[in-house]
Design a protein around this motif. Sequence first.
Motif, short mmCIF file in Angstrom:
data_model
loop_
_atom_site.label_atom_id
_atom_site.label_comp_id
_atom_site.label_asym_id
_atom_site.label_seq_id
_atom_site.Cartn_x
_atom_site.Cartn_y
_atom_site.Cartn_z
N TRP A 78 0.83 -1.20 0.00
CA TRP A 78 0.00 0.00 0.00
C TRP A 78 0.86 1.25 0.00
CZ3 TRP A 78 -4.44 -0.92 -1.74
CH2 TRP A 78 -5.09 -2.13 -1.47
N VAL A 79 2.01 1.17 0.69
CA VAL A 79 2.93 2.33 0.68
C VAL A 79 3.43 2.56 -0.73
CG1 VAL A 79 5.11 3.20 1.56
CG2 VAL A 79 3.59 1.92 3.08
N ILE A 80 3.88 1.46 -1.39
CA ILE A 80 4.37 1.59 -2.76
C ILE A 80 3.28 2.15 -3.66
CG2 ILE A 80 5.23 0.32 -4.75
CD1 ILE A 80 6.56 -1.61 -2.87
N ALA A 81 2.08 1.57 -3.54
CA ALA A 81 0.97 2.01 -4.40
C ALA A 81 0.68 3.49 -4.18
CB ALA A 81 -0.27 1.17 -4.10
N ALA A 82 0.72 3.93 -2.92
CA ALA A 82 0.43 5.34 -2.64
C ALA A 82 1.50 6.24 -3.25
CB ALA A 82 0.35 5.56 -1.13
N TYR A 115 -7.60 -1.53 -10.12
CA TYR A 115 -6.79 -2.46 -9.36
C TYR A 115 -7.65 -3.21 -8.35
CZ TYR A 115 -3.22 -4.62 -6.64
OH TYR A 115 -2.48 -5.55 -6.02
N GLY A 116 -8.61 -2.49 -7.77
CA GLY A 116 -9.50 -3.14 -6.81
C GLY A 116 -10.23 -4.32 -7.43
N GLU A 117 -10.56 -4.17 -8.73
CA GLU A 117 -11.26 -5.25 -9.42
C GLU A 117 -10.32 -6.43 -9.73
OE1 GLU A 117 -14.42 -6.05 -10.81
OE2 GLU A 117 -14.88 -4.74 -9.13
N LEU A 118 -9.07 -6.08 -10.14
CA LEU A 118 -8.20 -7.09 -10.73
C LEU A 118 -7.15 -7.65 -9.77
CD1 LEU A 118 -7.44 -5.19 -14.05
CD2 LEU A 118 -8.93 -7.17 -13.81
N GLY A 119 -6.72 -6.84 -8.82
CA GLY A 119 -5.51 -7.20 -8.08
C GLY A 119 -5.75 -8.12 -6.90
N SER A 120 -4.67 -8.65 -6.38
CA SER A 120 -4.70 -9.43 -5.14
C SER A 120 -3.70 -8.79 -4.20
CB SER A 120 -4.30 -10.88 -5.40
OG SER A 120 -4.79 -11.31 -6.64
N PRO A 121 -4.06 -7.64 -3.61
CA PRO A 121 -3.06 -6.85 -2.87
C PRO A 121 -2.46 -7.58 -1.68
CG PRO A 121 -5.28 -6.02 -2.52
CD PRO A 121 -5.36 -7.00 -3.63
N GLU A 125 2.55 -7.51 -6.93
CA GLU A 125 1.37 -6.65 -6.97
C GLU A 125 1.72 -5.20 -7.29
OE1 GLU A 125 -1.86 -7.52 -6.99
OE2 GLU A 125 -1.05 -9.54 -7.10
N ALA A 126 2.93 -4.77 -6.89
CA ALA A 126 3.35 -3.41 -7.23
C ALA A 126 3.43 -3.27 -8.74
CB ALA A 126 4.68 -3.09 -6.58
N GLY A 127 3.94 -4.33 -9.42
CA GLY A 127 4.01 -4.30 -10.87
C GLY A 127 2.63 -4.24 -11.49
N HIS A 128 1.71 -5.00 -10.91
CA HIS A 128 0.33 -5.00 -11.40
C HIS A 128 -0.27 -3.60 -11.24
CE1 HIS A 128 -3.74 -7.34 -11.37
NE2 HIS A 128 -3.63 -6.52 -12.37
N PHE A 129 -0.03 -3.01 -10.07
CA PHE A 129 -0.58 -1.68 -9.82
C PHE A 129 0.04 -0.65 -10.77
CE2 PHE A 129 -0.80 2.41 -7.63
CZ PHE A 129 -2.16 2.47 -7.42
N ALA A 130 1.35 -0.77 -11.00
CA ALA A 130 2.02 0.16 -11.92
C ALA A 130 1.40 0.08 -13.30
CB ALA A 130 3.51 -0.15 -11.99
#
Lengths: 372, 663
Positions: A4-8, A110-116, B3-8
Motif C-alpha cells: 500500500w505504501v508503494i501504491a500510494a 486495481y481493486g477489481e483485478l488485483g490481489s493486494p 502486486e506493485a508491478g500490477h498496480f504500476a
Amino acid sequence: MLFWVIAAILTLGASLAVLLPLAGGSKGASAAGDHDLEVYRDQLSELDRDAARGLIQPAEAEEARAEIARRILRLDNAEPAAKAAGPSTTTRLVATAAVLAVPLISWGFYGELGSPDLPSQPLSARLAKNPADSSVDELVARAEAHLAANPSDGRGWDVLAPIYLRLQRFSDAVAAYRNAIRLDGDSAARQAGLGEAIANAAGGIVSAEAQDAFEAALKLDPANPKASFYLAMGLAQEGRVPEATAAWQKMLSTLPQDSPWRGAVEQALSESANKAVAAGQPANEVDAASSMSPQDRQAMIEAMVASLDEKLRQDPRNAEGWMQLVRSYVVLGKADQARDALGRGIAVFGPDSEEARKFTAFAASLGLTATE
Amino acid sequence: MVEAGHFALVLAFALALVQTLVPLVGARTGNSRMMAVGGPVAVTGFALTVLSFATLATAYASSDFSVANVWENSHSLQPLIYKITGTWGNHEGSMLLWVLILTFFGALVAVFGGNLPATLRANVLAVQGAIGATFFLFILTTSNPFIRMNPAPIEGRDLNPILQDLGLAIHPPLLYLGYVGFSICFSFSVAALIEGRIDASWARWVRPWTLVAWMFLTGGIAMGSYWAYYELGWGGFWFWDPVENASFMPWLAGTALLHSAIVMEKRSALKIWTLLLAILTFSLSLLGTFLVRSGVLTSVHAFATDPTRGVFILCMLTLFIGGSLALFALRASRLTAGGLFHPISREGALILNNLFLTTATATVLIGTLYPLAVEALTADKISVGAPFFNLTFGPLMVPLLVVVPFGPLLAWKRGDLFAVAQRLMAAFAAALLAVLVTALFIDGTSAFAALGVGLAFWLICGALTDLAVKSGFGTVAPDVMLRRLVGLPRSVFGTALAHFGLGLTTLGIVGTLCFGTEKILSMRAGETVELSGQTLRFEGLYPSQGPNYSEDRGRFALLGADGSTTSEITSAKRFYPVRQMTTTESGIKTIGFSQLYLSLGDQATDGSVVVRVWWKPLVTLIWGGGLVMMAGAAMSLMDRRLRVGAPSRRRKPTGAVPSASLP
C-alpha cells in the motif's frame, strides 16, 4: 502493508506528473512557422554543402535554392503562437478532472483485478520456508521431488504413503506402500495400509488382493485393528453379515477403551444391523449376532440420539455434535428428522458460515439434501 | 513485489488516458499548459511500464508460480536465461513487451521533441497515448499477466521447448522495436491529419523514426528467419507462412515509406501518399502483432471459447485502421500538395519503387489472408503456399531489383537516364560477367541461376558505383576522390550500404536455392556420406542429460582430404518431459559463406538413424545482407541533416536566409 505504501507513492508520482505541467508557469510556445523556418534554413545550408562538394550541379543548386526561398516566403508568419494561457477556469477544471482521474481509475481497476494481500512467492522462498507453514500439497510436492531424485529411500515412501491415503490419492498410496514394503520390508502397519489403499482405490470394496494384504498384516500383528476391521467389512460385503458382526463384536470387546477404532466399529455394527433389518432378515439371526434384541437396540440407539438432540438444544454451538446427530438420524432411517437437524444446525451457525458449508457437504455425502 | 508491478500497469493505463485527452484538448484550444502535460505524463507512463515489466521478469527469474502466467510458461529447472526470455515467450508477456516499447518511444518523443512545434508534439503524444491506452486496456481485461494463484503450484508447466533458445532473447524484442517504431510514424500522420497541415519539420521527424523502425524490423526478420532455419530442423530459411508474412508486410510497406519520406523531406512532394503509407505500415504492424500472438482469424474462430479477446482485437483493429483511414479521407484534401518533378528523376524512381513495393505488399497480404478467410468462412482448408508467392511476388521483385541502382544516381526534379546508364556500364559489365561465369563454369542448366547471380552482382556493383560516382572516381585526382568519399553525407553511405546488403541477400537466396544439394539417408555409426565435396562420418548416438530435457546427440566428423577429422558437428533430438515434446537441434558447420546443415531424424529399430544432410552454398549471405542493411539504416541515422535544432528566439528569422542565395 508495504504494497500500500508503494501504491500510494506511485499514485502520488503519477498525479504530480499530470498536475505540475498544468499548474506550472506557462511558457509561450513558438509558432509553427518558426519551426518550418528552422528546417528550411537547414536545407539551405545542406544545399551549400552539397554544392561545395560538387554533389549537385551549380544550375540544379541554384534552382533548389530558389525553391526553398519560395517556401520561406510562403511561410505564414502572421499565424499566432499558442496562447500563453493564464490559469483560466477551463484549465482548472481540466486539471482537477485529470488529476482526480489518475487515482480513481487506477485504484478502481486495481481493486477489481488485483490481489493486494498476496505476497510474492518465489520458488526459493517457498522451498526455504518452515515446513510447519507449508500446505500439505507443498510438503507432498517436496517429498515427491526428493523421492524422484532418490527413489530407493524406503523411509520416504513410508512417510508419504499414509499422507497419500489421507489426501485420497489412493493409487499413489498403493504404489508408495508397495515401494516401502519392497525397500524396508514387511510390517503390519504397511500391509494394513496397503490393503486400505487397495480397498479405497476400488471404491471401498475389499477385494481378494486387499484381503491378502490384511491377512499378511494380521500374521505380523494379530491385534492390528485396521486389518481386522476391513476383513470384517469384506465379510459383510460378501453377504456374510453374521460373521462380520461377530468379528466386530469381538473387536469391541478386545479394543482398548480409548481406541479410535471403537467409533468406526460401532458405526459398522449399527449399519449392518439396519441393513439386516431393512433386508427383512429374520430377527433371530440379528439376535444371534447381537446380545440385544433389535427392539432394545433400536430403543437404546434412539434414546442416545434423543439425548444428543437435547444436549444440542442446550448447547447448540457444537459442530461435531450436529454432524453426529444428522448421521444418527440417517442411520436410523429418519430422513425427515435428519433434514430437520441439518436445518437447525445450519441455522445456528448461519447459512453463509464455514460450518454450514461443512454440514451441507457432509449431509450430501450421506445422501441427504438440505430442505428447501 | 508482484502486486506493485500490477498496480504500476493499472496506473500506466490511467496516465495513458490522461495523455490522450489533455494534450489533444490543449492543442485544439491552444492552451499551452494542457499541451505541456503530454511530455511528463509520457515519461512517467514509461517509467511505470518499466517497473511493471521488470516485476514480471523478476517473477519469471525467481519462478514465482503464484503468478499464473509464470506457472503456465516456466519451469524451475530451466536455465536462467530462458526463464527471463520466457517473460515474452507467451501472449500476455509479449503484449506487455509491446506496450513497454510503445511507451519507450512515446517517452523519446517527449524528451527529444523539444524542437517540434508544440501542437504537433501534443497531438503526436495524444495519438501515442491512445494506442497505449487501448493496449493497456486489452492487457488488463483480456490478457493480464499478473493474475495470481493461491496457493501457488509447486512446479510450472515449462516454456514451449521450441522457444527455449537464444533466438527468443533477440528476435521478438527486435521485431517489436520495428513494429512499434512505426507507431510513431502513424502518430505523426494522424497528428498531421488532426491539425490539417504538414509542417516542414514533420518529414524531418518522420524519416529518422522510419529508419529506426525499419532497421529493427530488418534485424528482427533476419534473426527470425535464421532462428527458424536452425531451430526447426527443416533447413529452410523462409516458409511463406502467415506468421512470417505478418512481419514481412510491414517491412515491405515500411521500405516504401522510407523511400517516399525521402522525397517528402527533400522536395515537399508526395506528402499525402507518405501519410497514407505511414498509416498502412502501422496497420500492417498491428495485424502482424495479432497474427503472430493470437491469430486474428483464429480468435474470430475461437469466439465460442474466449470471445472477449477476439472481439477486443477486432475492435482495436477497426478503431485504429478504420479510424485513421476515415480521418485520412476527411482531411487529406486539406493538405497542400508539394513540388513538381519530371517523371525521369529521383522522385520518379522512388515512386516506381513505391508502386512495386506496395503491390508486393498487397500480394503478400492476399496470399496470407485469403486462405485464412476461406477457412474461417467455409471451413475448407486451402493452401496458397510457396508456389503462389513465387509466381506473384518473384516477378514483382525482379524488375524492382533491376532498377534499384538507377535511383540514387538520378538527379532530383529532372534526371538524365542516359547519363546514369553510362555511369552504370561498369556494374552492368560485372553482372554480365557473373552471368557468364555461372552459366559456363558452375551450372549451365539453369538460366534462372545464372540470371539470379547476375542480378545480385548488378545490385552489389550498382551500390558501389553510386559511391564511386559521388566521390568523383575517374574525374578527379585519387587523393581528392578519397577526401570527397570520406566527406560524403552519411545518408549516401546508408543508401549504398542498404542496396549492397540487398544484393548480398539476393546472392544468398539464389545461391542456396539453385546450387544447394541435399541427401536423406539412413546411417549407422561409422558410415560416411559425401555431399558437394564434403565428407561426413557418423560417429554414433550418445545420450545426454540437459537441465530440463534429455537428448540423443548424433556426432558427426567432417573429414579432410586425407581422411582425418577436421571438425566435429553434432545434431540432437531433445525430449522435454514436462511438455512431452521432442525438438530437433540441427548441426551446422559454416564453411566460408556456405553451411553444411545436419538434422537427425527418427531412429530405426535396427540402430540406424535417418539423417538429412544439406549443403547450402552462400546461405549466410541471406542474413548477412540483412545485417548490412541494418548498418545502412544506422549510417543514415547518423546523418547531420536529421538533427534539426529548435528555433532560437535570439536569431532574427529574416537574417537566417543568406541574401546571396535569394534569387
